[in-house]
Design a protein around this motif. Structure first.
Motif, short mmCIF file in Angstrom:
data_model
loop_
_atom_site.label_atom_id
_atom_site.label_comp_id
_atom_site.label_asym_id
_atom_site.label_seq_id
_atom_site.Cartn_x
_atom_site.Cartn_y
_atom_site.Cartn_z
N ASP A 175 18.05 -6.88 4.64
CA ASP A 175 17.94 -7.63 3.49
C ASP A 175 19.07 -6.85 2.41
OD1 ASP A 175 17.16 -4.96 3.18
OD2 ASP A 175 15.23 -5.30 1.95
N PHE B 187 6.04 1.86 5.10
CA PHE B 187 5.49 0.70 4.82
C PHE B 187 5.57 -0.35 5.70
CE2 PHE B 187 5.85 -2.69 1.03
CZ PHE B 187 4.53 -3.18 1.17
N THR B 188 6.61 -1.39 5.63
CA THR B 188 6.92 -2.49 6.41
C THR B 188 7.50 -2.00 7.66
OG1 THR B 188 9.30 -2.85 5.26
CG2 THR B 188 7.24 -3.92 4.51
N ARG C 266 10.88 -1.51 8.13
CA ARG C 266 12.06 -2.12 8.14
C ARG C 266 13.11 -0.99 7.87
NH1 ARG C 266 12.17 -7.84 8.46
NH2 ARG C 266 10.05 -8.72 8.31
N ARG D 295 1.31 4.01 4.54
CA ARG D 295 0.40 3.20 3.72
C ARG D 295 0.09 1.69 4.42
NH1 ARG D 295 3.62 -0.12 -1.14
NH2 ARG D 295 1.62 -1.12 -0.83
N GLU E 46 5.41 -4.45 9.34
CA GLU E 46 6.00 -5.63 9.85
C GLU E 46 6.94 -5.73 11.08
OE1 GLU E 46 8.13 -7.09 6.47
OE2 GLU E 46 6.32 -7.28 5.18
N ARG F 299 -0.87 -4.62 -0.59
CA ARG F 299 0.49 -4.95 -0.47
C ARG F 299 1.13 -4.56 -1.87
NH1 ARG F 299 3.40 -7.20 3.93
NH2 ARG F 299 5.27 -7.15 2.48
#
Lengths: 189, 321
Positions: free
Chosen positions: A90, A121-122, A124, A150, A154, A170
């Motif tokens: 990103d 988290f994700t 990424r 948490r 993804e 989220r």
């Protein structure tokens, strides 16, 4: 994610407002102490192990882990830091921080690298870190230590060492420092 | 940042943030694999309407180390030779899906004009006698790494100021960062007017040398000899060349700089160019990192059209630790 990064990151670009304190400084210290033991146990000592903190939030935890590892095992660990800004999927969404230095003062090839971050988290960021890491050498294995997991992954990434599993929504934000872990929201500036 | 046309368009904060970003790419360039995927899928066009080797290679290397694609042409083999207009050339190249154009042209103002004709980002790689901003950035970076900062430093720019885009860009950048600049040149090689230039001017090189922190030599453009601006090259060297004797007059830690290509024996003596405080090779090395910073600042920033589109997709979903 450290405070400054969060403050200048769109689209949040706001301030973190804490709602509840999940861990205090003592809890953090105990969690790091436990993770240090787990790392030593899991890797049968520290002979093969190198620590790398993710810029910017993971770096203080990497140093704290190094200190705990030294107290437990007696081995003084060098701590590397890695900034994954140029490896993100990103690019353009987050600021590139000049002070977020990449410095890996050892050869990774054949070593077991423990990546350290504040909040998982994700996944990424970790994906980007794995890409960045192999540009420096070919580690024998890469393990992941995080202070807070948490959820909301993804990507197929899981941590090996966790300070605290923290179920979240989220849209919540987690602020993890050596002083404690807080759960809250971002408020518009 | 959308474009980089002139250093004088930047404010001090922008200039400093580009230099800070350069630091990161110096680190990238020092790795075993000096390449990051930051600009994957982006295309950079190298449009050199005027011959150049080092600047072109430097930009090309910079783009490749960021994983961007590069396309380019040289004037001798392109349809510019067939009389295609600048606007048509630029729009044709943009139609091929180019995100950024690096432009060098013999006429001042071309990069600025292209901004009005194409959507792509524009980076000025030298336009006529106007500006060469990435050269100024790499010079500032080189001085900063060697001397700590430019604040309060004494810099002399020596040589053909009149025809030099490097001088124009550097005067703007050096003074913005707090250095005081002295121009040293024969009257025929100074611009007709220096009004508004924040500089001191002298014709006496020996007088300024002892107080300098940086002695910046410009290339004598031999092709301009026909204009009879100098009685002879030997006379130029006698008065304005950095000879071994003059190099002795410099303070021991002063830097010697040159944007290249060097005419050894004319503006700088061959053995002076080899002194440890001559940082000419550092300048070239830093050039790649500086250009990576510029390309990344334009294509990898939130202000860019494509990443703004990407952002609106993520706003709802993506959040952060």
């Amino acid at each position: 994610m450290a405070e400054r990064e969060r403050r200048i990151t769109p689209p949040y670009g706001g301030v973190f407002v804490a709602r509840t304190r999940v861990l205090d400084g003592e809890d953090i210290r105990r969690a790091i102490w436990r993770m240090a033991h787990e790392i030593i146990e899991h890797n049968h000592g520290l002979d093969q192990v190198e620590l790398i903190g993710l810029q910017t939030g993971g770096v203080p935890f990497a140093w704290a882990l190094a200190e705990a590892l030294e107290q437990v095992d007696g081995k003084r660990m060098a701590v590397g830091t890695i900034d994954v800004a140029f490896y993100r999927d990103d690019i353009g969404l987050r600021p590139v921080l000049p002070e977020a230095e990449t410095s890996i003062p050892f050869d990774l090839t054949g070593r077991i690298v423990v990546l350290v971050d504040d909040v998982l988290f994700t996944g990424r960021t970790i994906r980007a870190a794995l890409d960045a890491l192999i540009d420096y050498g070919r580690p024998r294995a890469v393990q992941l230590a995080v202070m807070v997991d948490r959820g909301h992954r993804e990507l197929p990434i899981r941590p090996d060492f966790v300070g605290k599993n923290l179920p979240t929504r989220r849209d919540e934000m987690v602020n993890a420092t050596l002083e404690g872990v807080e759960l809250g929201e971002m408020a518009k500036r | 940042m959308r474009h980089l046309i002139a250093t004088s368009d930047l404010d001090r904060e922008e200039l400093e943030s580009l230099l800070a970003l350069t630091e990161k790419f110096v680190e990238v360039s020092s790795r075993p694999i000096p390449k990051v995927p930051a600009l994957r899928g982006r295309t950079v066009a190298l449009m050199f309407f005027e011959e150049s080797t080092r600047t072109r290679l430097s930009f090309e290397t910079a783009a490749k180390r960021l994983s961007a694609e590069t396309v380019g042409f040289s004037v001798s083999s392109s349809s510019v030779k067939k009389g295609e207009s600048l606007r048509d050339t630029a729009q044709t190249i943009e139609a091929m899906g180019v995100d950024l154009m690096v432009v060098r042209h013999a006429s001042a103002g071309v990069p600025r004009q292209l901004q009005n004709w194409v959507e792509a980002g524009i980076v000025n790689a030298g336009d006529g006698w106007h500006e060469h901003p990435t050269q100024a950035l790499l010079d500032c970076y080189t001085i900063q790494t060697r001397l700590g900062s430019l604040e309060g430093r004494e810099v002399a720019i020596v040589g053909d100021i009149k025809h030099s885009r490097v001088a124009r860009s550097n005067v703007a950048a050096f003074t913005m960062l707090g250095a005081s600049v002295t121009l040293v040149a024969p009257p025929t090689l100074l611009p007709p007017s220096l009004r508004g230039w924040p500089v001191r001017v002298t014709h006496d090189l020996d007088e300024v040398l002892p107080k300098l922190d940086v002695c910046y030599l410009l290339r004598i453009q031999l092709e301009r000899q026909a204009e009879a601006l100098l009685p002879s090259l030997r006379e130029y060297t006698a008065y304005f060349g950095l000879t071994a004797r003059r190099a002795e007059l410099l303070p021991p830690d002063a830097l010697i700089m040159h944007p290249g290509p060097v005419n050894r024996g004319i503006e700088i003596a061959a053995d002076v160019a080899e002194l440890p405080r001559s940082v000419i090779t550092d300048q070239v090395r830093n050039g790649v990192a500086v250009r990576m910073a510029v390309l990344f600042a334009i294509l990898g920033s939130a202000g860019d059209a494509r990443s703004t589109a990407a952002r609106s997709e993520v706003v709802g979903g993506e959040s952060s630790a």
